[in-house]
Design a protein around this motif. Sequence first.
Motif, PDB file in Angstrom:
ATOM      1  N   ASN A 156      41.452  46.635  48.822  1.00  0.00           N
ATOM      2  CA  ASN A 156      41.748  45.450  48.032  1.00  0.00           C
ATOM      3  C   ASN A 156      41.230  45.590  46.601  1.00  0.00           C
ATOM      4  N   ILE A 157      40.563  46.702  46.337  1.00  0.00           N
ATOM      5  CA  ILE A 157      39.919  46.911  45.049  1.00  0.00           C
ATOM      6  C   ILE A 157      40.559  48.104  44.356  1.00  0.00           C
ATOM      7  N   ASN A 158      40.776  47.971  43.071  1.00  0.00           N
ATOM      8  CA  ASN A 158      41.268  49.085  42.273  1.00  0.00           C
ATOM      9  C   ASN A 158      40.053  49.892  41.799  1.00  0.00           C
ATOM     10  N   TRP A 159      39.560  50.762  42.665  1.00  0.00           N
ATOM     11  CA  TRP A 159      38.342  51.518  42.395  1.00  0.00           C
ATOM     12  C   TRP A 159      38.549  52.530  41.270  1.00  0.00           C
ATOM     13  N   SER A 193      41.278  36.758  43.241  1.00  0.00           N
ATOM     14  CA  SER A 193      41.190  35.947  42.024  1.00  0.00           C
ATOM     15  C   SER A 193      40.321  36.585  40.943  1.00  0.00           C
ATOM     16  N   VAL A 194      39.497  37.557  41.291  1.00  0.00           N
ATOM     17  CA  VAL A 194      38.638  38.196  40.293  1.00  0.00           C
ATOM     18  C   VAL A 194      39.057  39.632  39.984  1.00  0.00           C
ATOM     19  N   SER A 195      40.088  40.117  40.650  1.00  0.00           N
ATOM     20  CA  SER A 195      40.447  41.532  40.518  1.00  0.00           C
ATOM     21  C   SER A 195      40.792  41.932  39.084  1.00  0.00           C
ATOM     22  N   ASP A 196      41.326  41.021  38.282  1.00  0.00           N
ATOM     23  CA  ASP A 196      41.630  41.361  36.896  1.00  0.00           C
ATOM     24  C   ASP A 196      40.474  41.015  35.947  1.00  0.00           C
ATOM     25  N   LEU A 203      31.454  36.605  44.429  1.00  0.00           N
ATOM     26  CA  LEU A 203      31.975  37.070  43.142  1.00  0.00           C
ATOM     27  C   LEU A 203      32.755  35.995  42.407  1.00  0.00           C
ATOM     28  N   GLU A 204      33.407  35.114  43.121  1.00  0.00           N
ATOM     29  CA  GLU A 204      34.191  34.056  42.464  1.00  0.00           C
ATOM     30  C   GLU A 204      33.286  33.141  41.633  1.00  0.00           C
TER      31      GLU A 204
END
Length: 137
Positions: A25-28, A75-78, A132-133
């Motif tokens: 789910n993360i763009n590492w 919601s925090v990925s960007d 994190l949110e």
Amino acid sequence: MGLLGNIFNKSEKNQNREKQEAKTNINWIPLTSVSQFTEIREKSKLKMVGIFKHSTRCIISRTVLKSFDQDFPKSVSDKIDMYYLDLLNFRDVSNEIGYEFQVMHQSPQLLLIHKGVTTLHASHYDITQINLEKIVK
């Protein structure tokens, strides 16, 4: 599939398991060099940067990484760039993180960097308790 097929070829079950493990789910962003610290500090001026230090030989680290990844809020990925450090393969980078960002080495460990400084760090199962949110805005 015969005995030799099982020995020399991956079974369908193993291939499916590897595909599931590869999903994230993360763009590492791989952290492989101390020279990336400059990039991390610069990025952190504009948005939060996370560093996840992972020991590939540790079951606790694997469990925490999996949980962190599964629960990572879209919601925090960007709003956060997440770096992944395989600390066994890049021990020198792991050692320098302690000096550069003023934290004692732990594994697994999550650091959040904002405006060039560590604003939060946690280790082991405490990582899974971070919201994190609430932190990343």
